[in-house]
Design a protein around this motif. Sequence first.
Motif, PDB file in Angstrom:
ATOM      1  N   VAL A   1      39.478  51.930  39.292  1.00 23.60           N
ATOM      2  CA  VAL A   1      40.038  51.111  39.053  1.00 23.60           C
ATOM      3  C   VAL A   1      40.671  50.392  40.533  1.00 23.60           C
ATOM      4  N   MET A   2      40.977  51.140  41.856  1.00 24.16           N
ATOM      5  CA  MET A   2      40.614  50.008  43.089  1.00 24.16           C
ATOM      6  C   MET A   2      39.378  49.829  43.329  1.00 24.16           C
ATOM      7  N   ASP A   3      38.249  50.674  43.096  1.00 29.17           N
ATOM      8  CA  ASP A   3      37.289  50.090  43.713  1.00 29.17           C
ATOM      9  C   ASP A   3      36.423  48.479  42.589  1.00 29.17           C
ATOM     10  N   SER A   4      36.491  48.434  41.402  1.00 26.00           N
ATOM     11  CA  SER A   4      36.468  47.836  40.770  1.00 26.00           C
ATOM     12  C   SER A   4      37.009  46.672  40.983  1.00 26.00           C
ATOM     13  N   LEU A   5      38.239  46.285  41.371  1.00 27.72           N
ATOM     14  CA  LEU A   5      38.910  45.468  41.982  1.00 27.72           C
ATOM     15  C   LEU A   5      38.713  44.660  43.382  1.00 27.72           C
ATOM     16  N   GLU A   6      38.396  45.983  44.125  1.00 33.61           N
ATOM     17  CA  GLU A   6      37.792  45.928  45.025  1.00 33.61           C
ATOM     18  C   GLU A   6      36.619  44.540  45.512  1.00 33.61           C
ATOM     19  N   ARG A   7      35.550  45.072  44.594  1.00 30.03           N
ATOM     20  CA  ARG A   7      34.275  43.815  44.375  1.00 30.03           C
ATOM     21  C   ARG A   7      34.774  42.879  43.597  1.00 30.03           C
ATOM     22  N   ARG A   8      35.964  42.846  42.560  1.00 30.75           N
ATOM     23  CA  ARG A   8      35.878  41.264  42.663  1.00 30.75           C
ATOM     24  C   ARG A   8      36.235  40.438  43.503  1.00 30.75           C
ATOM     25  N   PHE A   9      37.340  41.109  44.192  1.00 31.01           N
ATOM     26  CA  PHE A   9      37.283  40.633  45.909  1.00 31.01           C
ATOM     27  C   PHE A   9      36.008  40.384  46.004  1.00 31.01           C
ATOM     28  N   ARG A  10      35.571  41.023  47.114  1.00 30.43           N
ATOM     29  CA  ARG A  10      34.529  40.752  47.853  1.00 30.43           C
ATOM     30  C   ARG A  10      33.066  40.096  46.814  1.00 30.43           C
ATOM     31  N   ALA A  11      33.670  39.950  45.787  1.00 30.89           N
ATOM     32  CA  ALA A  11      32.140  38.783  44.970  1.00 30.89           C
ATOM     33  C   ALA A  11      33.064  36.888  45.469  1.00 30.89           C
ATOM     34  N   ASN A  12      34.287  37.512  45.211  1.00 35.01           N
ATOM     35  CA  ASN A  12      34.433  36.103  45.552  1.00 35.01           C
ATOM     36  C   ASN A  12      34.970  35.872  47.291  1.00 35.01           C
ATOM     37  N   PRO A  13      33.889  35.749  48.292  1.00 29.72           N
ATOM     38  CA  PRO A  13      34.002  35.672  49.351  1.00 29.72           C
ATOM     39  C   PRO A  13      35.065  34.467  50.076  1.00 29.72           C
ATOM     40  N   TYR A  14      35.065  33.287  48.757  1.00 25.48           N
ATOM     41  CA  TYR A  14      35.554  31.653  49.675  1.00 25.48           C
ATOM     42  C   TYR A  14      36.777  31.468  48.736  1.00 25.48           C
ATOM     43  N   GLU A  15      37.697  32.847  48.299  1.00 25.84           N
ATOM     44  CA  GLU A  15      38.270  32.140  47.482  1.00 25.84           C
ATOM     45  C   GLU A  15      39.559  33.174  48.336  1.00 25.84           C
ATOM     46  N   ILE A  16      41.153  32.895  48.518  1.00 20.98           N
ATOM     47  CA  ILE A  16      41.630  33.600  48.966  1.00 20.98           C
ATOM     48  C   ILE A  16      42.596  34.610  47.369  1.00 20.98           C
ATOM     49  N   THR A  17      42.498  34.207  46.712  1.00 22.57           N
ATOM     50  CA  THR A  17      42.953  35.245  45.591  1.00 22.57           C
ATOM     51  C   THR A  17      44.864  35.327  45.105  1.00 22.57           C
ATOM     52  N   ARG A  18      44.505  34.821  44.016  1.00 18.34           N
ATOM     53  CA  ARG A  18      46.525  35.177  44.052  1.00 18.34           C
ATOM     54  C   ARG A  18      47.238  36.693  43.789  1.00 18.34           C
ATOM     55  N   LEU A  19      46.221  37.575  43.514  1.00 22.78           N
ATOM     56  CA  LEU A  19      46.541  38.926  44.048  1.00 22.78           C
ATOM     57  C   LEU A  19      47.243  39.587  45.109  1.00 22.78           C
ATOM     58  N   PHE A  20      47.082  38.980  46.391  1.00 30.60           N
ATOM     59  CA  PHE A  20      47.605  39.394  47.359  1.00 30.60           C
ATOM     60  C   PHE A  20      48.722  37.778  48.300  1.00 30.60           C
ATOM     61  N   GLY A  21      50.140  38.505  48.891  1.00 26.39           N
ATOM     62  CA  GLY A  21      50.497  37.143  49.146  1.00 26.39           C
ATOM     63  C   GLY A  21      50.622  36.147  50.356  1.00 26.39           C
ATOM     64  N   ASP A  22      50.477  37.329  50.959  1.00 25.70           N
ATOM     65  CA  ASP A  22      49.528  36.753  52.536  1.00 25.70           C
ATOM     66  C   ASP A  22      48.911  37.483  53.097  1.00 25.70           C
ATOM     67  N   GLY A  23      47.927  36.644  54.830  1.00 31.65           N
ATOM     68  CA  GLY A  23      46.921  37.497  55.182  1.00 31.65           C
ATOM     69  C   GLY A  23      47.000  38.200  55.468  1.00 31.65           C
ATOM     70  N   VAL A  24      48.310  39.135  55.539  1.00 34.80           N
ATOM     71  CA  VAL A  24      48.528  41.090  56.032  1.00 34.80           C
ATOM     72  C   VAL A  24      48.122  42.189  55.032  1.00 34.80           C
ATOM     73  N   GLU A  25      48.497  41.064  53.484  1.00 34.42           N
ATOM     74  CA  GLU A  25      48.184  41.499  52.774  1.00 34.42           C
ATOM     75  C   GLU A  25      46.335  42.279  51.900  1.00 34.42           C
ATOM     76  N   ARG A  26      46.075  41.066  52.242  1.00 32.94           N
ATOM     77  CA  ARG A  26      44.089  40.518  52.656  1.00 32.94           C
ATOM     78  C   ARG A  26      43.789  41.523  53.065  1.00 32.94           C
ATOM     79  N   ASN A  27      43.893  41.417  54.322  1.00 34.18           N
ATOM     80  CA  ASN A  27      42.714  41.359  55.503  1.00 34.18           C
ATOM     81  C   ASN A  27      41.797  42.542  55.576  1.00 34.18           C
ATOM     82  N   THR A  28      42.231  43.345  54.879  1.00 34.14           N
ATOM     83  CA  THR A  28      41.431  45.326  54.986  1.00 34.14           C
ATOM     84  C   THR A  28      40.848  45.877  53.653  1.00 34.14           C
ATOM     85  N   VAL A  29      40.560  46.063  53.178  1.00 35.54           N
ATOM     86  CA  VAL A  29      40.103  46.753  51.706  1.00 35.54           C
ATOM     87  C   VAL A  29      41.937  47.984  52.267  1.00 35.54           C
ATOM     88  N   TYR A  30      42.077  48.860  52.942  1.00 32.93           N
ATOM     89  CA  TYR A  30      43.183  49.319  53.508  1.00 32.93           C
ATOM     90  C   TYR A  30      44.424  49.024  53.318  1.00 32.93           C
TER      91      TYR A  30
END
Length: 281
Positions: free
Chosen positions: A120-149
Amino acid sequence: MAVVAQKYHFITGLPRSGSTLLSALLLQNPRFHAGMTSPVGILVNNLITHFGAGTELGSMLSQPQRQRLVRGVFDAYYADKSDKQVIFDTNRSWSASMPLLAEQFPEAKVIACVRNVAWVMDSLERRFRANPYEITRLFGDGVERNTVYSRVETLGQRNRLVGYPWTALKEAFYGEYASRLLIIDYDLLAQAPQKVMPLLYSFIDEPLFDHDFEAVSYEAAQFDAALGVHGLHTVRSKVELQKRRTVLPPDLFAQFNELAFWQNQDGSAASVITIKPTTGC
């Protein structure tokens, strides 16, 4: 001609685990209506919040009135689906609302789509990487989205996209209404839909339907665009299991690889359609 009352069933479970695929298959049956996440769960929860204990409306409404108001949300939302005999409403919150569903719809069943949480996490990470020009509402800020970890650990928190439905489903799995619950593992649904669908029909006590697993269609482009995660609810036309290597680092994959509590049915009255998970990344 007498109007036949609609039956309600509910789809819930983990994200990226086949609920959209399952809905797309169910839609092939002309008697059924199904779709991706509906607003009904949110509307019902908001309604209860406004007339619960301590609120201004709390003392104004009797228990029967509260019950009718909640049921009215379902009836109003699906009023334009009167030609459908069976309604499947999808929301991940239904796992945490089993007592309410049991009272409102005594004959209703709850179908939960699941998947190895690491994938599940792999699939969501793939979707995130497939949208490199979006910040996505799945994360609240840059701290949450800055790395795969940070992304994966954020999603796994108990009030977030993966952690919340996982804990809600675990509650339902071991709860007093578990006999109403059917767990469907994504891997088996994708690999052998011709075996899974008859079992589902039997569970909900409906006559079998001849589904076409080579021509499935579903997408929600506007919804996905609003989230900033394009392709999140697009279903491929052919139902099949596509094997791949994970994009997660090995330690992160291992952290979430052992969370499939539904593999051990001791202490639960739920029905489970699953296969033993594969290992490795």
